[in-house]
Design a protein around this motif. Sequence first.
Motif, PDB file in Angstrom:
ATOM      1  N   ARG A 130      74.275  50.273  22.736  1.00 56.38           N
ATOM      2  CA  ARG A 130      72.995  49.850  22.655  1.00 56.38           C
ATOM      3  C   ARG A 130      72.066  49.954  21.476  1.00 56.38           C
ATOM      4  O   ARG A 130      71.526  48.936  21.147  1.00 56.38           O
ATOM      5  CB  ARG A 130      72.080  49.993  24.064  1.00 56.38           C
ATOM      6  N   GLU A 133      73.711  47.883  18.497  1.00 52.57           N
ATOM      7  CA  GLU A 133      73.770  46.479  18.742  1.00 52.57           C
ATOM      8  C   GLU A 133      72.166  46.001  18.671  1.00 52.57           C
ATOM      9  O   GLU A 133      71.815  45.023  17.932  1.00 52.57           O
ATOM     10  CB  GLU A 133      73.924  46.169  20.261  1.00 52.57           C
ATOM     11  N   LYS A 138      71.312  41.760  18.822  1.00 50.74           N
ATOM     12  CA  LYS A 138      72.275  41.389  20.038  1.00 50.74           C
ATOM     13  C   LYS A 138      72.971  40.197  19.709  1.00 50.74           C
ATOM     14  O   LYS A 138      74.126  40.079  19.878  1.00 50.74           O
ATOM     15  CB  LYS A 138      71.641  41.716  21.218  1.00 50.74           C
ATOM     16  N   GLN A 142      76.749  39.430  19.187  1.00 50.67           N
ATOM     17  CA  GLN A 142      77.643  38.755  20.151  1.00 50.67           C
ATOM     18  C   GLN A 142      78.188  37.610  19.539  1.00 50.67           C
ATOM     19  O   GLN A 142      79.255  37.248  19.500  1.00 50.67           O
ATOM     20  CB  GLN A 142      76.677  38.282  21.271  1.00 50.67           C
TER      21      GLN A 142
END
Length: 154
Positions: A130, A133, A138, A142
């Motif tokens: 986390r 990322e 994020k 992705q």
Amino acid sequence: SIAILLYLVQKFKTPDHWYPSDLQKRARVDEYLSWQHTNIRAKGSKLFLSKVLLPLLTGQPLPPEKLEFATEELNVALNQFEEKFLQDKPFIIGSEISLADLVALVELMQPVCAGYNLFEERPKLMEWRRRVEAAVGKQLFQEAHEEIMNIKNL
């Protein structure tokens, strides 16, 4: 490749945290980058190849015992990663993200894309993921993994 990453970091004078000028921190990044080739990369790739690519190419799933062995090997490497590199730090070299974290997470995403959620029962690893990322962004994370996350749909 690691060589290309190191070249880019130095050519484009990226922020120091990616590949620190402090020699002790840099040595920790280099240590991880050297270790990961025969550990996280090798074991994660083996699971990915065994669970996704070989069945895709041959039309036959790998025998369960071979998948189990590949998973066990990866789990040994994950334990070593948590104990030796993460310890109780937010990132591999301390309080800031580095190339070591980026490379580690990218390699760990291969088994995840193969359907093995290696973060599920590893809270320390999940929290580290986390943080990585969030540091990268994020959406960018992705986007970078979009193709490989959909490989099972081929």
